[in-house]
Write a protein that holds these residues in place. Structure first.
Motif, PDB file in Angstrom:
ATOM      1  N   LYS A  60     -10.527   6.714  -3.240  1.00 59.89           N
ATOM      2  CA  LYS A  60      -9.297   7.540  -3.188  1.00 59.89           C
ATOM      3  C   LYS A  60      -8.723   7.005  -2.186  1.00 59.89           C
ATOM      4  CE  LYS A  60     -10.518   9.986  -7.278  1.00 59.89           C
ATOM      5  NZ  LYS A  60     -10.392  12.011  -7.137  1.00 59.89           N
ATOM      6  N   GLN A 115      -4.252  -7.140  -2.870  1.00 60.30           N
ATOM      7  CA  GLN A 115      -2.879  -7.303  -1.698  1.00 60.30           C
ATOM      8  C   GLN A 115      -2.803  -6.487  -0.851  1.00 60.30           C
ATOM      9  OE1 GLN A 115       0.167  -6.881  -4.702  1.00 60.30           O
ATOM     10  NE2 GLN A 115      -1.319  -5.504  -6.509  1.00 60.30           N
ATOM     11  N   ARG A 149      -0.024  -5.971   1.575  1.00 58.61           N
ATOM     12  CA  ARG A 149       1.606  -4.618   0.903  1.00 58.61           C
ATOM     13  C   ARG A 149       0.636  -3.814   0.849  1.00 58.61           C
ATOM     14  NH1 ARG A 149       5.067  -1.942   0.435  1.00 58.61           N
ATOM     15  NH2 ARG A 149       5.103  -0.538  -1.398  1.00 58.61           N
ATOM     16  N   GLU A 159       1.640   6.117  -1.970  1.00 54.74           N
ATOM     17  CA  GLU A 159       1.769   5.485  -2.775  1.00 54.74           C
ATOM     18  C   GLU A 159       1.382   4.703  -2.797  1.00 54.74           C
ATOM     19  OE1 GLU A 159       4.962   1.759  -1.330  1.00 54.74           O
ATOM     20  OE2 GLU A 159       5.463   3.443  -0.269  1.00 54.74           O
ATOM     21  N   GLU A 207      -1.284   5.356  -5.440  1.00 47.25           N
ATOM     22  CA  GLU A 207      -0.601   4.321  -6.640  1.00 47.25           C
ATOM     23  C   GLU A 207      -1.040   2.617  -6.533  1.00 47.25           C
ATOM     24  OE1 GLU A 207       3.366   5.350  -7.186  1.00 47.25           O
ATOM     25  OE2 GLU A 207       2.986   7.039  -7.654  1.00 47.25           O
ATOM     26  N   PHE A 208      -0.459   2.200  -5.193  1.00 42.48           N
ATOM     27  CA  PHE A 208      -1.324   1.058  -5.339  1.00 42.48           C
ATOM     28  C   PHE A 208      -2.607   0.712  -5.627  1.00 42.48           C
ATOM     29  CE2 PHE A 208      -3.559  -1.658  -2.470  1.00 42.48           C
ATOM     30  CZ  PHE A 208      -2.560  -3.055  -2.386  1.00 42.48           C
ATOM     31  N   VAL A 212      -4.986   2.513  -7.416  1.00 44.70           N
ATOM     32  CA  VAL A 212      -4.509   1.776  -8.986  1.00 44.70           C
ATOM     33  C   VAL A 212      -4.468   1.157  -9.794  1.00 44.70           C
ATOM     34  CG1 VAL A 212      -3.840   3.092 -11.311  1.00 44.70           C
ATOM     35  CG2 VAL A 212      -3.943   4.377  -9.406  1.00 44.70           C
ATOM     36  N   ARG A 213      -3.409   0.425  -9.453  1.00 39.35           N
ATOM     37  CA  ARG A 213      -3.010  -1.331  -9.442  1.00 39.35           C
ATOM     38  C   ARG A 213      -3.919  -2.548  -9.123  1.00 39.35           C
ATOM     39  NH1 ARG A 213       1.667   1.369  -8.100  1.00 39.35           N
ATOM     40  NH2 ARG A 213       2.089  -0.295  -6.534  1.00 39.35           N
ATOM     41  N   ASP A 214      -4.378  -2.273  -7.979  1.00 39.57           N
ATOM     42  CA  ASP A 214      -4.896  -3.259  -7.517  1.00 39.57           C
ATOM     43  C   ASP A 214      -6.732  -2.554  -8.214  1.00 39.57           C
ATOM     44  OD1 ASP A 214      -4.825  -4.993  -4.438  1.00 39.57           O
ATOM     45  OD2 ASP A 214      -6.898  -4.225  -5.027  1.00 39.57           O
ATOM     46  N   ASN A 215      -7.312  -1.764  -8.066  1.00 40.17           N
ATOM     47  CA  ASN A 215      -8.196  -2.371  -8.946  1.00 40.17           C
ATOM     48  C   ASN A 215      -9.211  -2.324  -7.963  1.00 40.17           C
ATOM     49  OD1 ASN A 215      -9.456  -0.846 -10.502  1.00 40.17           O
ATOM     50  ND2 ASN A 215      -9.785  -2.872 -10.977  1.00 40.17           N
ATOM     51  N   ARG A 216      -8.446  -3.356  -6.327  1.00 41.74           N
ATOM     52  CA  ARG A 216      -9.406  -3.587  -5.589  1.00 41.74           C
ATOM     53  C   ARG A 216     -10.841  -3.577  -4.907  1.00 41.74           C
ATOM     54  NH1 ARG A 216     -13.140  -5.684  -3.402  1.00 41.74           N
ATOM     55  NH2 ARG A 216     -14.315  -7.192  -2.480  1.00 41.74           N
TER      56      ARG A 216
END
Length: 435
Positions: A224, A390, A393, A421, A424-425, A427-431
């Motif tokens: 996290k 990413q 970003r 922010e 949330e990033f 969670v989307r990126d997941n790397r």
């Protein structure tokens, strides 16, 4: 016989030898359309860097070893990234060895399956994979696979003016002492600053990472966002305050290219940035501090001294290459013990522990810099930015509170928003879950 004729003769001999062994070499190259001939060069794409320039001057030695011509193209970072995107998206076979940034492109390239797995190859006893420094070695692994071999490493050095710290007992050993000394030496009305450093939103993140670690924080904690922790908040406030109180005007627009000349021109007392740029301060053509510059390890924060120690550039193999065996031979040669020692002896900081413990390979560095490099390498972490897909970003999000601090704004609310922010990033990126 002329030198060029001798070279042509050696290459002709090499092509015959390669043809005789052709089936064995080419059977391992199963990806792509058609088999390469003995005339096909081994294509190496690299950043235009002192390391790659030195290797390019030595390629004739390697050509004799494998009996194949080497074509080495040196590009700027932007040109290299653009070329990779074009070639790899098209599953191109016209690049074999790739110079990559393990903390930037490798994550995306590995995710896309563009880099060959080197895990079995690095186990070669003669290559001595354990000899590579622990932090850069770990940064070479993505999703459990070794995808690159580090060749150039980088740590933050504390550059300082020896003539200004004599009355302070020498260079600061702690971040608190650095803050105090920088503020004391600042003379804004005279255009002199106690500290200069990167302040640009995204560009400052890599240097700020060492301040973050030394405050006990990290970018990601237990999968996290970690940038909202009390430790990260303290690191943000410290770095922002350092540049706000002791830095030059316009610091939020400063990257390496803007910050470095300020120190080189004698307009700042302290500067923390990559140790690889040290020669800029010893060059009489650009430096006014060559007689007074000193080098020291990264100062200790509340959690001790925890600088980064990263592979700034590494070598990988294009998974679509038809010459993967020869590509590995190139990496074995270019990143091997002998070449690493030779290049470090010329002042190019390598990734092997052995070259950092040999006085002969350190002789070209100023003694205090060599010692600072060695200490920082032992203490260092192998990443200086979030390890995500990413990266650009992520750096933009993480860097926002830095700008607020430098501008003298309240950092806490900006950190709170950036933390949400970044969460949330992730969670989307997941790397971060693959590391």
């Amino acid at each position: 016989m002329s030198t060029s004729s001798q070279l042509l003769s050696r290459r002709a001999f090499g092509r015959l030898a390669a043809g005789a062994a052709g089936a064995g070499v080419l059977s391992a190259c199963s990806t792509g359309g058609g088999k390469p001939s003995a005339n096909t060069p081994l294509r190496v794409m690299a950043i235009n860097h002192v390391w790659s320039q030195a290797i390019k001057r030595r390629t004739e030695e390697f050509e004799e070893r494998i009996g194949r011509r080497v074509s080495m193209t040196l590009l700027t970072a932007d040109q290299l990234a653009s070329s990779y995107n074009v070639k790899l998206n098209a599953s191109g076979t016209d690049v074999d060895v790739m110079m990559v940034r393990a903390l930037q492109e490798q994550l995306v390239f590995g995710h896309n399956g563009w880099l060959a797995d080197l895990s079995d190859r690095v186990d070669d006893a003669a290559f001595d994979w354990p000899d590579f420094q622990k932090a850069p070695r770990e940064a070479s692994v993505t999703a459990g696979k070794v995808l690159s071999v580090p060749v150039v490493t980088e740590r933050p050095a504390l550059y300082y003016r020896k003539d200004l710290v004599e009355d302070l007992g020498g260079p600061p050993r702690t971040l608190d002492a650095l803050m105090d000394a920088a503020r004391e030496l600042t003379r804004r009305e005279q255009g002199f600053y106690g500290y200069v450093g990167r302040g640009q939103r995204s560009g400052a993140v890599s240097q700020w990472s060492s301040f973050l670690y030394s405050h006990g924080g990290d970018f990601v904690v237990d999968g996290k966002s970690g940038i909202g922790s009390p430790e990260a908040l303290a690191a943000y406030e410290y770095y922002g305050g350092l540049l706000a109180k002791a830095g030059p005007p316009g610091a939020t627009n400063m990257s390496l290219e803007q910050a470095m000349p300020i120190f080189a021109q004698g307009k700042a007392a302290f500067y923390i940035d990559a140790d690889a740029i040290y020669s800029s301060f010893l060059d009489p053509k650009v430096s006014k501090v060559r007689e007074s510059v000193g080098f020291a390890p990264f100062p200790a924060g509340p959690a001790g001294a925890r600088p980064h120690n990263i592979p700034s550039w590494s070598l990988g193999i294009n998974t679509f290459s038809l010459l993967r065996d020869d590509a590995w031979e190139f990496i074995r040669w270019a990143a091997g013990p002998e070449m690493s020692a030779a290049l470090q002896s010329d002042g190019i900081p390598g990734a092997r522990s052995s070259v950092w413990s040999d006085p002969k390979t350190l002789a070209s560095f100023p003694p205090d810099l060599a010692e600072a490099m060695r200490i920082n390498a032992e203490r260092g972490r192998g990443y200086d930015r979030p390890r995500v897909l990413q990266v650009g970003r992520a750096r933009d999000i993480v860097g926002r509170p830095l700008v607020a601090g430098i501008l003298g704004q309240s950092v806490r609310p900006v950190v709170r928003d950036a933390d949400a922010e970044f969460a949330e990033f992730l969670v989307r990126d997941n790397r971060h879950k693959e590391s």
